[in-house]
Scaffold this active site. Structure first.
Site, PDB file in Angstrom:
ATOM      1  N   ILE A  44      46.337  12.373  -8.387  1.00 49.78           N
ATOM      2  CA  ILE A  44      45.083  11.835  -8.935  1.00 49.78           C
ATOM      3  C   ILE A  44      44.793  12.593 -10.229  1.00 49.78           C
ATOM      4  O   ILE A  44      44.539  13.803 -10.202  1.00 49.78           O
ATOM      5  CB  ILE A  44      43.928  12.000  -7.923  1.00 49.78           C
ATOM      6  CG1 ILE A  44      44.274  11.283  -6.598  1.00 49.78           C
ATOM      7  CG2 ILE A  44      42.616  11.459  -8.508  1.00 49.78           C
ATOM      8  CD1 ILE A  44      43.336  11.595  -5.450  1.00 49.78           C
ATOM      9  N   GLU A  45      44.891  11.878 -11.346  1.00 50.77           N
ATOM     10  CA  GLU A  45      44.740  12.530 -12.652  1.00 50.77           C
ATOM     11  C   GLU A  45      43.296  12.484 -13.141  1.00 50.77           C
ATOM     12  O   GLU A  45      42.429  11.867 -12.518  1.00 50.77           O
ATOM     13  CB  GLU A  45      45.704  11.867 -13.649  1.00 50.77           C
ATOM     14  CG  GLU A  45      47.143  12.061 -13.201  1.00 50.77           C
ATOM     15  CD  GLU A  45      48.181  11.571 -14.193  1.00 50.77           C
ATOM     16  OE1 GLU A  45      47.841  10.768 -15.086  1.00 50.77           O
ATOM     17  OE2 GLU A  45      49.343  12.014 -14.067  1.00 50.77           O
ATOM     18  N   ASN A  46      43.076  13.172 -14.266  1.00 52.72           N
ATOM     19  CA  ASN A  46      41.728  13.301 -14.790  1.00 52.72           C
ATOM     20  C   ASN A  46      41.764  13.296 -16.320  1.00 52.72           C
ATOM     21  O   ASN A  46      42.689  13.859 -16.911  1.00 52.72           O
ATOM     22  CB  ASN A  46      41.120  14.617 -14.271  1.00 52.72           C
ATOM     23  CG  ASN A  46      39.654  14.728 -14.564  1.00 52.72           C
ATOM     24  OD1 ASN A  46      39.256  15.089 -15.664  1.00 52.72           O
ATOM     25  ND2 ASN A  46      38.835  14.405 -13.602  1.00 52.72           N
ATOM     26  N   ALA A  47      40.737  12.701 -16.920  1.00 55.31           N
ATOM     27  CA  ALA A  47      40.659  12.625 -18.382  1.00 55.31           C
ATOM     28  C   ALA A  47      40.670  14.010 -19.014  1.00 55.31           C
ATOM     29  O   ALA A  47      41.103  14.185 -20.150  1.00 55.31           O
ATOM     30  CB  ALA A  47      39.401  11.867 -18.792  1.00 55.31           C
ATOM     31  N   TYR A  49      42.475  16.342 -17.923  1.00 51.87           N
ATOM     32  CA  TYR A  49      43.850  16.799 -17.596  1.00 51.87           C
ATOM     33  C   TYR A  49      43.965  17.881 -16.527  1.00 51.87           C
ATOM     34  O   TYR A  49      44.645  17.683 -15.530  1.00 51.87           O
ATOM     35  CB  TYR A  49      44.607  17.254 -18.854  1.00 51.87           C
ATOM     36  CG  TYR A  49      44.852  16.160 -19.882  1.00 51.87           C
ATOM     37  CD1 TYR A  49      44.433  14.842 -19.660  1.00 51.87           C
ATOM     38  CD2 TYR A  49      45.486  16.438 -21.083  1.00 51.87           C
ATOM     39  CE1 TYR A  49      44.646  13.843 -20.600  1.00 51.87           C
ATOM     40  CE2 TYR A  49      45.712  15.441 -22.037  1.00 51.87           C
ATOM     41  CZ  TYR A  49      45.283  14.142 -21.786  1.00 51.87           C
ATOM     42  OH  TYR A  49      45.492  13.170 -22.720  1.00 51.87           O
ATOM     43  N   CYS A  54      48.033  17.163  -7.528  1.00 58.24           N
ATOM     44  CA  CYS A  54      49.330  16.591  -7.140  1.00 58.24           C
ATOM     45  C   CYS A  54      49.241  15.901  -5.775  1.00 58.24           C
ATOM     46  O   CYS A  54      48.389  16.234  -4.935  1.00 58.24           O
ATOM     47  CB  CYS A  54      50.378  17.684  -7.046  1.00 58.24           C
ATOM     48  SG  CYS A  54      50.821  18.430  -8.615  1.00 58.24           S
ATOM     49  N   GLU A  56      51.203  16.201  -3.211  1.00 54.85           N
ATOM     50  CA  GLU A  56      51.436  17.101  -2.073  1.00 54.85           C
ATOM     51  C   GLU A  56      50.137  17.762  -1.630  1.00 54.85           C
ATOM     52  O   GLU A  56      49.844  17.875  -0.438  1.00 54.85           O
ATOM     53  CB  GLU A  56      52.424  18.213  -2.455  1.00 54.85           C
ATOM     54  CG  GLU A  56      53.817  17.738  -2.816  1.00 54.85           C
ATOM     55  CD  GLU A  56      53.989  17.465  -4.312  1.00 54.85           C
ATOM     56  OE1 GLU A  56      53.061  16.900  -4.932  1.00 54.85           O
ATOM     57  OE2 GLU A  56      55.041  17.802  -4.854  1.00 54.85           O
ATOM     58  N   CYS A  87      55.881  20.971  -7.511  1.00 56.94           N
ATOM     59  CA  CYS A  87      55.611  21.929  -8.594  1.00 56.94           C
ATOM     60  C   CYS A  87      55.307  23.316  -7.993  1.00 56.94           C
ATOM     61  O   CYS A  87      55.115  23.462  -6.782  1.00 56.94           O
ATOM     62  CB  CYS A  87      54.439  21.444  -9.451  1.00 56.94           C
ATOM     63  SG  CYS A  87      52.826  21.765  -8.726  1.00 56.94           S
ATOM     64  N   CYS A  90      52.027  23.608  -5.959  1.00 56.72           N
ATOM     65  CA  CYS A  90      52.128  22.980  -4.637  1.00 56.72           C
ATOM     66  C   CYS A  90      52.994  23.811  -3.692  1.00 56.72           C
ATOM     67  O   CYS A  90      52.718  23.879  -2.494  1.00 56.72           O
ATOM     68  CB  CYS A  90      52.673  21.567  -4.754  1.00 56.72           C
ATOM     69  SG  CYS A  90      51.460  20.444  -5.465  1.00 56.72           S
TER      70      CYS A  90
HETATM   71  N1  THU Z   1      52.866  15.755  -9.838  1.00 54.39           N
HETATM   72  C1  THU Z   1      52.734  15.686  -8.478  1.00 54.39           C
HETATM   73  O1  THU Z   1      51.927  14.895  -7.965  1.00 54.39           O
HETATM   74  N2  THU Z   1      53.509  16.489  -7.719  1.00 54.39           N
HETATM   75  C2  THU Z   1      54.432  17.361  -8.208  1.00 54.39           C
HETATM   76  O2  THU Z   1      54.975  18.153  -7.459  1.00 54.39           O
HETATM   77  C3  THU Z   1      54.789  17.306  -9.632  1.00 54.39           C
HETATM   78  C4  THU Z   1      53.752  16.699 -10.512  1.00 54.39           C
HETATM   79  C5  THU Z   1      52.029  14.885 -10.679  1.00 54.39           C
HETATM   80  C6  THU Z   1      50.952  15.589 -11.459  1.00 54.39           C
HETATM   81  C7  THU Z   1      50.727  14.628 -12.606  1.00 54.39           C
HETATM   82  O3  THU Z   1      49.787  13.650 -12.197  1.00 54.39           O
HETATM   83  C8  THU Z   1      52.075  13.954 -12.802  1.00 54.39           C
HETATM   84  O4  THU Z   1      52.822  14.223 -11.637  1.00 54.39           O
HETATM   85  C9  THU Z   1      52.836  14.438 -14.015  1.00 54.39           C
HETATM   86  O5  THU Z   1      52.928  15.825 -14.029  1.00 54.39           O
END
Ligand code: THU
Length: 131
Positions: A44-47, A49, A54, A56, A87, A90
């Site tokens: 779930i992203e955000n404006a 950033y 993530c 996970e 990442c 996570c």
């Molecule tokens: N992202 C994940 O959801 N899990 C990971 O382990 C790697 C990165 C997401 C974060 C961001 O929304 C997008 O992938 C690009 O980095």
């Protein structure tokens, strides 16, 4: 359907829910808890950033919120036909709720995945027992 297939299915379903207007990189995850329940998550992203979360961590936090204590397996899927690994942030969050033999299922596509141990993903880690 075996447990791996169930986790793969849940991760792929969860990936469809990803909110990614900025990267358009959709990630799905699923966790199997000690009580044999499965929880899914998506990124779930955000404006702004940095508040982006993530897939996970969404799956893990849903499990914990629902009273789960430990994670036995976690599956993750990112780019199709490519192995996307959790990442660093996570990995540390997984560490909080798993043991070294927790299985990490890295999904390449609907049919292909690999299974590694948490200790391979984050060796020599720092966790709750170290405090
Ligand atoms: N992202 C994940 O959801 N899990 C990971 O382990 C790697 C990165 C997401 C974060 C961001 O929304 C997008 O992938 C690009 O980095």
């Amino acid at each position: 359907m075996n447990i791996y297939e169930k986790l793969v299915e849940c991760a792929l379903d969860s990936q469809k829910m990803a909110y990614t207007p900025y990267s358009n990189f959709k990630v799905g995850a699923s966790v199997l808890t000690d009580s044999d329940k499965i929880y899914g998550g998506c990124n779930i992203e955000n404006a702004s950033y940095t508040p982006t979360v993530c897939a996970e961590r969404v799956a893990i936090f849903k499990a914990i919120y629902n009273g789960e204590k430990k994670i036995k397996k976690i599956a993750v899927v990112g780019k199709e036909n490519f192995f996307t690994y959790p990442c660093g942030v996570c990995r540390q969050v997984i560490r909080e709720f798993c043991t070294n033999d927790c299985e990490i299922i890295i999904i390449k596509n609907k049919e292909e995945y690999k299974v590694i141990k948490f200790s391979e993903l984050l060796p020599y880690s720092f966790g709750p027992e170290d405090l």
